[in-house]
Enzyme design. Structure first.
Site, PDB file in Angstrom:
ATOM      1  N   GLU A 238       5.963 -53.187 -55.918  1.00 26.78           N
ATOM      2  CA  GLU A 238       4.738 -53.980 -56.032  1.00 26.78           C
ATOM      3  C   GLU A 238       4.517 -54.600 -54.662  1.00 26.78           C
ATOM      4  OE1 GLU A 238       4.613 -56.434 -59.677  1.00 26.78           O
ATOM      5  OE2 GLU A 238       6.449 -55.386 -60.177  1.00 26.78           O
ATOM      6  N   CYS A 272      -0.443 -62.072 -53.644  1.00 24.53           N
ATOM      7  CA  CYS A 272      -0.683 -60.668 -53.311  1.00 24.53           C
ATOM      8  C   CYS A 272      -2.105 -60.256 -53.641  1.00 24.53           C
ATOM      9  CB  CYS A 272       0.320 -59.770 -54.026  1.00 24.53           C
ATOM     10  SG  CYS A 272       0.339 -60.002 -55.805  1.00 24.53           S
TER      11      CYS A 272
END
Ligand code: NAD
Length: 467
Positions: A238, A272
């Protein structure tokens, strides 16, 4: 030591490394500087613990529920420690802990049972889901607890054991969390290791690890995948994002400005899937920048432990230097600060919330992930241009479209090349949804049942139907 600028790797003393409070720039504690040589024993114990942990799904459900309760009960100890080493406002630390407990409860479900395969052949075939073995979970410093639980909750629920490595910038709350969670688990099922590189790279390439689940930057993700290739362990990555928010010409700027601002600046922009670029119709561009600038100028910036703080410091000196550099480059490229544009003149790693206008589309603050409190607002001519600009990136984590006509906004969102798209908001995730970046934002799928299956392997048994 005001405005102390340590090097990227934390300092060590006596087998421990220092942990910096980003609100002061000074060391306030330390953590064990574990060496790669210790990993054989740690992974060996995880393998041993796996033998019985994998056999009793009902006991796993009970343990995960008990762990969730224990995490909630430990909130008052965890939250200030998380704020101290990470920088975020205390209320956000409590929210992160609540999410951590919720994730444990979410995955406290019986593991998938055997499933028949019906394909018309005269055999009885069945899929039985099996755990993988010891899992290495490597996480960054922006949401240390929440992201750790995103790794260990599904891995443990599936019957694996976990070796968790936090960032050296945020080891302390993770160690406390792990001690709280581990108290509800058999010994060796969840272990934390802390230390500087090459601890993470050695863990990722350790031959006893069967799944490496990593959250962090694209370059490190690449290195992790290379390391895991040595033992051909499964890899879930990720990685970073450069999410675009496209504002349509029917957007009500005043109505959405506050939501859009916090979608970019929550956790000081260190998210993110924060909004990292805003595209507005050329005629609305300056009013969008001005509306966002009002929030940037009025947001209370300060130490996370101070009541009233809405924006804390950047987490570490290297990240602050990166934010400063990208902003300076944007200004040198012709950009204009509508708000902020500079460090704050005080100890600690504070940067003024910054809204930039007139930035060329090829300036690094647009093309790269800034991961800090800086947001460029860019004009577009046609909608096709906006979609093309939003997709013109190696990243593909998320994106959003903002407008009054929700159906039209959804049609535009459908054209975004990313894992999750939102209409009129950004970065809100359900625990039940799949979370997967496209392009260089990730490999594999986390979240919901996909996260669980990412930690399982299918084992298929065929036998003649008549037997
Ligand atoms: P990073 O890649 O520098 O570090 C992440 C982790 O990897 C840390 O624990 C670090 O110590 C460890 N590490 C460093 N070098 C390693 C190596 N060679 N092998 C194995 N492990 C190594 O990232 P960061 O600066 O801590 O975090 C910021 C990045 O994380 C941003 O790019 C952000 O977008 C990304 N991120 C992504 C998600 C997501 O879900 N997609 C969530 C949060 C953060």
């Amino acid at each position: 030591m005001p405005n102390c600028r340590p090097c990227r790797a934390p300092h060590t003393r006596g087998g421990r490394f220092t942990v910096i409070d980003p609100a002061t720039g000074e060391a306030f504690d330390d953590a064990p500087d574990q060496q790669p040589g210790e990993l054989d024993a740690v992974v060996g114990r995880a393998h041993e613990a796996w033998r019985s942990w994998r056999t009793d799904p009902a006991a796993r459900v009970t343990a995960l529920l008990a762990a969730a309760d224990a995490v909630e009960a430990a909130g008052a100890g965890l939250a200030p420690l998380l704020t101290r080493e990470q920088g975020k406002p205390l209320a956000e630390s409590y929210a992160e802990i609540a999410r951590t407990a919720a994730r444990l409860r979410h995955f406290a479900e019986p593991a998938p049972g055997p499933r028949p395969i019906t394909d018309g052949r005269p055999v009885r075939s069945e899929i039985r889901w099996r755990s993988l073995g010891p899992v290495a979970a490597i996480v960054p410093w922006n949401f240390p607890l929440q992201l750790a639980s995103a790794k260990f909750a599904p891995a443990l629920a599936a019957g694996n054991t976990v070796v968790l490595k936090p960032s050296p910038f945020t080891p302390l709350a993770t160690r406390l969390l792990a001690s709280v969670v581990s108290a509800a688990l058999p010994e060796g099922v969840l272990t934390v290791v802390t230390g500087r590189e090459p601890l993470g790279s050695r863990l990722a390439s350790h031959p006893g690890i069967r799944h490496v689940t990593f959250t962090g930057s694209v370059p490190t993700g690449r290195a992790v995948a290379e390391g895991a290739a040595a033992s051909l362990a499964r890899v879930t990555l990720e990685l970073g994002g450069n999410d675009a928010a496209i504002l349509l010409d029917d957007v009500e700027v005043e109505r959405i400005a506050e939501r859009l601002f916090w979608a970019a600046f929550r956790n000081c922009g260190q998210v993110c899937m924060a909004v990292k670029r805003v595209y507005a119709p050329a005629r609305l561009c300056s009013s969008v920048a001005e509306a966002l600038a009002q929030y940037a100028k009025s947001a209370v910036v300060g130490a996370g432990l101070d009541p009233g703080t809405r924006l804390g410091p950047v987490n570490n000196a290297a990240q602050l230097a990166r934010v400063e550099h990208l902003t300076a480059q944007a200004l040198a490229d012709g950009g204009r600060p509508v708000a902020g544009g500079h460090r704050l003149d005080r100890p600690g790693y504070f940067f003024a919330p910054t809204i930039l206008a007139d930035v060329p589309s090829d300036s690094p603050v647009v093309t790269e992930e800034q991961f800090g409190p800086v947001l460029p607002v860019l004009p577009y001519g046609s909608l096709d241009e906006a979609v093309e600009a939003a997709n013109d990136t190696c990243y593909g984590l998320g994106g959003s479209v903002w407008g009054t006509d929700v159906d039209r906004a959804e049609a535009v969102a459908d054209r975004l090349e990313c894992g999750t798209a939102w209409i009129n908001h950004h970065a809100e995730l359900s625990l039940a949804q799949p979370f997967a970046g496209v392009k260089e934002s990730g490999v594999g799928v986390a979240g919901g049942p996909w996260g669980l299956y990412g930690n399982l392997r299918p084992f298929v048994v065929h036998r003649p139907r008549e037997v």
